[in-house]
Motif scaffolding. Structure first.
Motif, PDB file in Angstrom:
ATOM      1  N   ASN A 214       0.825  -1.213   0.000  1.00 26.66           N
ATOM      2  CA  ASN A 214       0.000   0.000   0.000  1.00 26.66           C
ATOM      3  C   ASN A 214       0.859   1.263   0.000  1.00 26.66           C
ATOM      4  O   ASN A 214       0.597   2.216  -0.735  1.00 26.66           O
ATOM      5  CB  ASN A 214      -0.939   0.004   1.207  1.00 26.66           C
ATOM      6  CG  ASN A 214      -2.107  -0.956   1.042  1.00 26.66           C
ATOM      7  OD1 ASN A 214      -2.386  -1.414  -0.057  1.00 26.66           O
ATOM      8  ND2 ASN A 214      -2.778  -1.269   2.135  1.00 26.66           N
ATOM      9  N   ALA A 215       1.888   1.273   0.842  1.00 26.89           N
ATOM     10  CA  ALA A 215       2.774   2.433   0.901  1.00 26.89           C
ATOM     11  C   ALA A 215       3.516   2.615  -0.413  1.00 26.89           C
ATOM     12  O   ALA A 215       3.680   3.734  -0.908  1.00 26.89           O
ATOM     13  CB  ALA A 215       3.766   2.272   2.053  1.00 26.89           C
ATOM     14  N   LEU A 216       3.958   1.505  -1.004  1.00 24.64           N
ATOM     15  CA  LEU A 216       4.668   1.570  -2.275  1.00 24.64           C
ATOM     16  C   LEU A 216       3.762   2.104  -3.382  1.00 24.64           C
ATOM     17  O   LEU A 216       4.161   2.967  -4.175  1.00 24.64           O
ATOM     18  CB  LEU A 216       5.193   0.186  -2.647  1.00 24.64           C
ATOM     19  CG  LEU A 216       5.993   0.077  -3.943  1.00 24.64           C
ATOM     20  CD1 LEU A 216       7.245   0.929  -3.876  1.00 24.64           C
ATOM     21  CD2 LEU A 216       6.359  -1.377  -4.221  1.00 24.64           C
ATOM     22  N   ALA A 217       2.528   1.613  -3.426  1.00 29.36           N
ATOM     23  CA  ALA A 217       1.578   2.066  -4.445  1.00 29.36           C
ATOM     24  C   ALA A 217       1.264   3.548  -4.286  1.00 29.36           C
ATOM     25  O   ALA A 217       1.240   4.309  -5.265  1.00 29.36           O
ATOM     26  CB  ALA A 217       0.297   1.244  -4.366  1.00 29.36           C
ATOM     27  N   ALA A 218       1.037   3.985  -3.054  1.00 28.95           N
ATOM     28  CA  ALA A 218       0.716   5.394  -2.803  1.00 28.95           C
ATOM     29  C   ALA A 218       1.862   6.302  -3.220  1.00 28.95           C
ATOM     30  O   ALA A 218       1.660   7.359  -3.833  1.00 28.95           O
ATOM     31  CB  ALA A 218       0.400   5.596  -1.323  1.00 28.95           C
ATOM     32  N   LEU A 219       3.094   5.893  -2.905  1.00 25.13           N
ATOM     33  CA  LEU A 219       4.254   6.714  -3.270  1.00 25.13           C
ATOM     34  C   LEU A 219       4.419   6.799  -4.784  1.00 25.13           C
ATOM     35  O   LEU A 219       4.689   7.881  -5.327  1.00 25.13           O
ATOM     36  CB  LEU A 219       5.518   6.133  -2.635  1.00 25.13           C
ATOM     37  CG  LEU A 219       6.798   6.904  -2.960  1.00 25.13           C
ATOM     38  CD1 LEU A 219       6.770   8.282  -2.305  1.00 25.13           C
ATOM     39  CD2 LEU A 219       8.032   6.133  -2.516  1.00 25.13           C
ATOM     40  N   GLN A 220       4.261   5.676  -5.465  1.00 21.70           N
ATOM     41  CA  GLN A 220       4.455   5.669  -6.914  1.00 21.70           C
ATOM     42  C   GLN A 220       3.389   6.504  -7.619  1.00 21.70           C
ATOM     43  O   GLN A 220       3.690   7.207  -8.598  1.00 21.70           O
ATOM     44  CB  GLN A 220       4.455   4.230  -7.443  1.00 21.70           C
ATOM     45  CG  GLN A 220       5.636   3.405  -6.978  1.00 21.70           C
ATOM     46  CD  GLN A 220       6.964   4.072  -7.282  1.00 21.70           C
ATOM     47  OE1 GLN A 220       7.186   4.572  -8.375  1.00 21.70           O
ATOM     48  NE2 GLN A 220       7.847   4.095  -6.297  1.00 21.70           N
ATOM     49  N   ILE A 221       2.159   6.439  -7.159  1.00 18.92           N
ATOM     50  CA  ILE A 221       1.100   7.273  -7.750  1.00 18.92           C
ATOM     51  C   ILE A 221       1.433   8.748  -7.559  1.00 18.92           C
ATOM     52  O   ILE A 221       1.335   9.556  -8.488  1.00 18.92           O
ATOM     53  CB  ILE A 221      -0.264   6.928  -7.118  1.00 18.92           C
ATOM     54  CG1 ILE A 221      -0.711   5.535  -7.565  1.00 18.92           C
ATOM     55  CG2 ILE A 221      -1.317   7.966  -7.512  1.00 18.92           C
ATOM     56  CD1 ILE A 221      -1.941   5.023  -6.839  1.00 18.92           C
ATOM     57  N   THR A 222       1.854   9.109  -6.353  1.00 21.42           N
ATOM     58  CA  THR A 222       2.215  10.502  -6.076  1.00 21.42           C
ATOM     59  C   THR A 222       3.401  10.944  -6.912  1.00 21.42           C
ATOM     60  O   THR A 222       3.431  12.061  -7.452  1.00 21.42           O
ATOM     61  CB  THR A 222       2.539  10.679  -4.583  1.00 21.42           C
ATOM     62  OG1 THR A 222       1.457  10.158  -3.798  1.00 21.42           O
ATOM     63  CG2 THR A 222       2.732  12.141  -4.243  1.00 21.42           C
TER      64      THR A 222
END
Length: 293
Positions: A182-190
């Motif tokens: 989840n943290a990885l996905a959120a960072l990559q989207i941002t």
């Protein structure tokens, strides 16, 4: 200069391509999910090959910037951008009779688009006579190491600056794997939106560099002009980046929905995207002002 720039680009592309090709092993070392890493093996293989045409196109682009003809770069991007979208659509989803390659299809599409664009760019520049005029094709494989050294002396600090910023972004992405998917996905989207948001500042920095370089080239350095150029660039950056930062703070959830759909978004991902966007919006202006300077 251009011939030796091309030679240096190919030399530098070799270790870069080798690192990118083995990026899956680096991701595993940073505790990334093995199932996700498996999906990236072919992606990085095509990305490694794309380094060579990409760097060649960058050298040719700098040549045209240097002779005051940046419109060629615009033509190259007009060709490259829609081509990547069209070929990605084919390879990712398997349209137009192409095999559905998923994630690796994006990288393969980028490779093919870069090859087509750099080939067309070489043909265009040769037909227009620029390569013949500057005799770029004469003794192209015979490097002048004195010239190569001067290019490296000037370019290496610039490369360390920009490369360091991008490397920091990459390392943060790798380390985020320790905090879960989840943290990885959120960072990559941002990060994807952040990269789009800072592109204009890079073009402003390039324009500022060229304008000041012209003053140096004419030996007409007038420091009040340099100060005016820098001030104008910072003002233009502020006019652009302030509304972008506000947009990041206000519309982060809407941006996330473009990636994740309009269905229910995991509360943890939504929370992280909101916080990453808020933090990023406050750091953009300082970072890009430093880039201009």
């Amino acid at each position: 200069l251009v011939k030796n720039g091309l030679i240096l680009a190919m030399i530098l592309a070799m270790p870069a391509a080798l690192i990118i090709k083995n990026m899956d092993k680096i991701l595993l070392a940073f505790n990334q999910d093995p199932q996700l890493v498996f999906l990236t093996v072919d992606y990085f293989r095509y990305a490694a090959m794309a380094v060579f045409p990409l760097l060649a196109m960058m050298v040719i682009g700098q040549f045209y910037l240097g002779i005051g003809n940046p419109s060629i770069l615009f033509i190259a991007e007009v060709i490259n951008f829609p081509l990547i979208i069209l070929v990605s659509y084919g390879f990712v989803l398997g349209h137009f009779g192409l095999p559905p390659l998923g994630l690796s299809g994006v990288s393969l599409a980028n490779l093919l688009a870069q090859l087509v664009t750099v080939s067309l760019l070489l043909i265009l520049t040769y037909v227009k006579g620029h390569f013949r005029y500057y005799q770029l094709l004469k003794d192209i494989f015979l490097p002048n190491w004195v010239v190569c050294r001067s290019i490296l002396t000037l370019g290496l600090p610039i490369g360390i600056q920009f490369g360091g910023e991008l490397a920091a972004i990459a390392v943060v992405g790798y380390l985020m794997g320790f905090f879960g998917v989840n943290a990885l996905a959120a960072l990559q989207i941002t990060n994807q939106y952040s990269i789009i948001g800072i592109m204009l500042s890079f073009s402003l920095a390039q324009a500022l560099s060229l304008m000041i370089s012209e003053l140096y080239g004419r030996h007409e350095i007038e420091y009040f002009l340099v100060k005016k150029y820098l001030g104008a660039a910072v003002i233009l950056l502020a006019i652009y980046i302030v509304p972008v930062a506000i947009l990041f703070c206000v519309c982060s959830t809407a941006f996330a929905q473009l990636y994740l759909g309009t269905n229910h978004i995991d509360p943890e991902i939504k929370y992280l995207i909101n916080h990453f966007s808020n933090i990023g919006s406050f750091t953009k202006y300082n970072t890009q002002s430093a880039c201009l300077i």
